[in-house]
Design an enzyme around this catalytic site. Structure first.
Site, PDB file in Angstrom:
ATOM      1  N   GLU A  69      14.638 -15.386  -0.169  1.00 53.70           N
ATOM      2  CA  GLU A  69      15.015 -16.332   0.871  1.00 53.70           C
ATOM      3  C   GLU A  69      13.861 -17.733   1.043  1.00 53.70           C
ATOM      4  OE1 GLU A  69      15.300 -15.536   4.765  1.00 53.70           O
ATOM      5  OE2 GLU A  69      16.473 -13.385   4.425  1.00 53.70           O
TER       6      GLU A  69
ATOM      7  N   ASP B 130       0.840  -1.742  -0.496  1.00 51.84           N
ATOM      8  CA  ASP B 130       0.030  -0.079   0.290  1.00 51.84           C
ATOM      9  C   ASP B 130       0.903   1.103  -0.104  1.00 51.84           C
ATOM     10  OD1 ASP B 130      -2.833   0.942   0.890  1.00 51.84           O
ATOM     11  OD2 ASP B 130      -2.030   1.634   1.964  1.00 51.84           O
TER      12      ASP B 130
HETATM   13  C1  GLC Z   1      -3.950   2.783  -0.718  1.00 49.89           C
HETATM   14  C2  GLC Z   1      -5.380   2.026  -0.862  1.00 49.89           C
HETATM   15  C3  GLC Z   1      -6.738   3.338  -0.320  1.00 49.89           C
HETATM   16  C4  GLC Z   1      -6.182   3.462   2.070  1.00 49.89           C
HETATM   17  C5  GLC Z   1      -5.097   4.424   1.269  1.00 49.89           C
HETATM   18  C6  GLC Z   1      -4.490   5.015   2.892  1.00 49.89           C
HETATM   19  O1  GLC Z   1      -4.661   3.670  -1.434  1.00 49.89           O
HETATM   20  O2  GLC Z   1      -5.589   1.321  -1.722  1.00 49.89           O
HETATM   21  O3  GLC Z   1      -7.240   2.209   0.038  1.00 49.89           O
HETATM   22  O4  GLC Z   1      -7.168   4.667   1.779  1.00 49.89           O
HETATM   23  O5  GLC Z   1      -3.613   3.617   0.399  1.00 49.89           O
HETATM   24  O6  GLC Z   1      -3.896   3.624   3.247  1.00 49.89           O
END
Ligand code: GLC
Length: 557
Positions: A271, A224
């Site tokens: 790994e 993310d």
């Molecule tokens: C990313 C995710 C989104 C979230 C953001 C903060 O863009 O896809 O859904 O709100 O990160 O974590």
């Protein structure tokens, strides 16, 4: 310097050969756990619900699932605010449920990719709670980006950064002694404090989290906000756009220092046996900058949002495809293709909007309503185009049903922090997160047996339900099943693309191990002849040997 003092050249790490790795042409199905299937009937989807419905995913013919976050969380951002990276939120189940899910997926020959959220934690994470009580200058505070405020009494935020979700990017805390205190940075909601990735303790912690899930048998991680972890030194003010998508030179996005993090992670994945994968959610400003994340010693693939953002216009699509393939080829990585996910307006709806300017962040009932029939037609055509392209592709739960965005969700039902942080002016992402329909004549369309749903489903979902489409020739579900089967049989994801000229078409041949395919999407106003060969599949009806407007066809030469 004597010879003895000379450091030995570091042995080049032995990297697994990835030429034949599964992720190079995999189709990965995104499950949004809140909205997939709800086994306990509380209105929020859960892991046992997913496990019970994995057969549907396996029958589609995909290779893997990616699960959006299921970790312990106060759910300020639907789980992207993680309070414990090593446990499951009780709303979704338990670690035993996660193990059962992984086991069932593997039994069905599906790999499991989990979502990792390293840019920020929840403010309810033990680290942040400790930071609040430990005070300024403490090692606990140093895991996050705490700063003193500006102005004589520190009442002004440390810099002018805003939150991606709207509003300020800083929140001031009250110190343990009750006085107004330091500020902490949150690029997202105030309940999502950013970690300080220059802190070795933060780096070590995430290496351990990676191992925790790799040891449990996951095939990899979707990372993310991968371009956000490292901020420019000194956190300088920024006058430009702050949006996740707008950053060009912005000091909070895509800093060169971030790549060292992923080199460390790659070494950990290497790994483990079985071609584990790291997938970047990186809204890098250019395809070339995006390619930096998937150099041979970093992540394996990255979402190609350039393609997702492209309008339904042939020249723009051809350019995006050409540039995407070139940028990833330059670093020896495959391209990925994605049209929908939990953050954007579902593609059938998006493609029915006027094809100019920026896509909206959600649609409200007061906004002009897109033409559902046109959207479905274009959505299906876009999907067949995408699934024929070389590389790996993503399918977001419900898109195999042709599901539209919920564009008339009552404002009172909204949950996305984006809506609240913009004073109700921006709809946000709830419309693409509505629980999906399984059975037309069942409570909550088969999402559960109680009829509860954390976001209300529109009546129109009834006709998109799985049981209305399964086995029905020409349905969107059967189109996905057939296309995915053909893609696998012919190994289309391993194809080599050559363009065919045409002003209003996206047309190409692709030479795949299983045969040569000609693909033609007609985006123009008039029909064009079906290419020579055997028609394998079309997204709409072909009329008198012609491909009508907004239809894609696959032909075997
Ligand atoms: C990313 C995710 C989104 C979230 C953001 C903060 O863009 O896809 O859904 O709100 O990160 O974590």
């Amino acid at each position: 310097m004597t010879q003895l003092d000379t450091p030995a050249p570091s042995a080049a790490p032995v990297r697994p050969d990835t030429t034949d790795a599964w992720w190079r042409d995999a189709v990965i199905y995104q499950i949004y756990p809140r909205s997939f299937a709800d086994a306990n009937g509380d209105g929020i989807g859960d892991l046992p619900g997913i496990t019970a419905h994995l057969r549907h995913v396996a029958d589609l013919g995909v290779d893997a699932v990616w699960l959006s976050p299921f970790y312990t969380s106060p759910m300020a951002d639907a789980g992207y605010d993680v309070a414990d990276y090593r446990d499951i939120d009780p709303l979704f189940g338990s670690l035993a449920d996660a193990d059962a899910l992984i086991a069932e997926a593997n039994r069905l020959d599906l790999k499991v990719i989990v979502d990792l959220v390293p840019n920020h934690t929840s403010d309810e994470h033990a680290w942040f709670q400790a930071a609040l009580t430990a005070g300024p200058g403490s090692p606990e505070r140093a895991r996050f980006l705490f700063r003193d405020g500006r102005g004589p009494d520190g009442a002004e935020p440390p810099n002018n950064w805003k939150s991606v979700f709207g509003g300020p990017g800083w929140t001031r805390i009250t110190e343990p002694d009750g006085t107004p205190g330091q500020w902490y940075l949150h690029l997202f909601d105030r309940k999502q404090p950013d970690l300080d990735w220059s802190n070795p303790e933060v780096r070590a912690e995430f290496l351990d989290v990676l191992r925790f899930w790799l040891d449990r048998g996951v095939a990899g991680f979707r990372v993310d906000v991968a371009h956000g972890l490292v901020k420019a030194d000194g956190l300088p003010d920024w006058e430009g756009e702050h949006g996740l998508l707008d950053g060009t030179e912005a000091p909070m996005w895509d800093q060169d220092g971030v790549h060292a993090v992923y080199r460390d992670w790659r070494a950990v994945l290497d790994e483990y046996p079985g071609d584990r994968v790291l997938v970047a959610e990186s809204w890098a400003p250019t395809l070339a900058r995006l390619a930096n994340y998937i150099r041979p010693d970093e992540m394996h693939t990255a979402f190609n949002f350039d393609f997702l953002e492209t309008h339904w216009l042939a020249p723009e699509l051809r350019t995006s495809i050409t540039d995407s393939l070139a940028a990833t080829a330059a670093v020896g990585a495959p391209t990925t293709w994605v049209l929908s996910n939990h953050d954007v307006v579902r593609h059938p709806t998006r493609l029915a909007l006027p094809q100019v300017g920026k896509r909206p962040n959600g649609i409200r009932s007061v906004d002009p309503q897109p033409d559902e029939e046109l959207g479905l037609r274009r959505g299906r055509a876009a999907t067949l185009m995408m699934l024929a392209l070389p590389g790996s592709a993503y399918v977001y739960q419900g898109e195999e049903l042709g599901l539209p965005e919920h564009t008339t969700l009552p404002d009172g039902a909204r949950q996305d922090p984006t809506y609240f942080r913009n004073g109700g002016e921006v709809a946000g992402r709830d419309g693409c997160r509505v629980p999906i329909p399984w059975i037309a004549d069942a409570p909550a369309f088969g999402f559960n047996t109680t009829g509860q749903a954390w976001l209300p489903q529109p009546e129109s979902f009834r006709r998109y339900a799985v049981d209305q489409q399964s086995g029905v020739a020409g349905s969107t579900l059967e189109m996905y099943r057939s296309a995915l089967r053909l893609r696998k049989e012919l190994r289309i994801g391993r194809g080599d693309l050559t363009w065919i000229d045409g002003a209003d078409t996206v047309a190409f041949t692709t030479t795949a191990p299983g045969g040569t395919l000609t693909v033609l999407a007609n985006l123009g106003a008039s029909p064009v002849p079906v290419p020579e060969g055997k028609v394998l599949i079309a997204s709409g009806e072909l009329v008198d040997g012609q491909v009508p407007t907004d239809v894609t066809v696959w032909v075997l030469s």
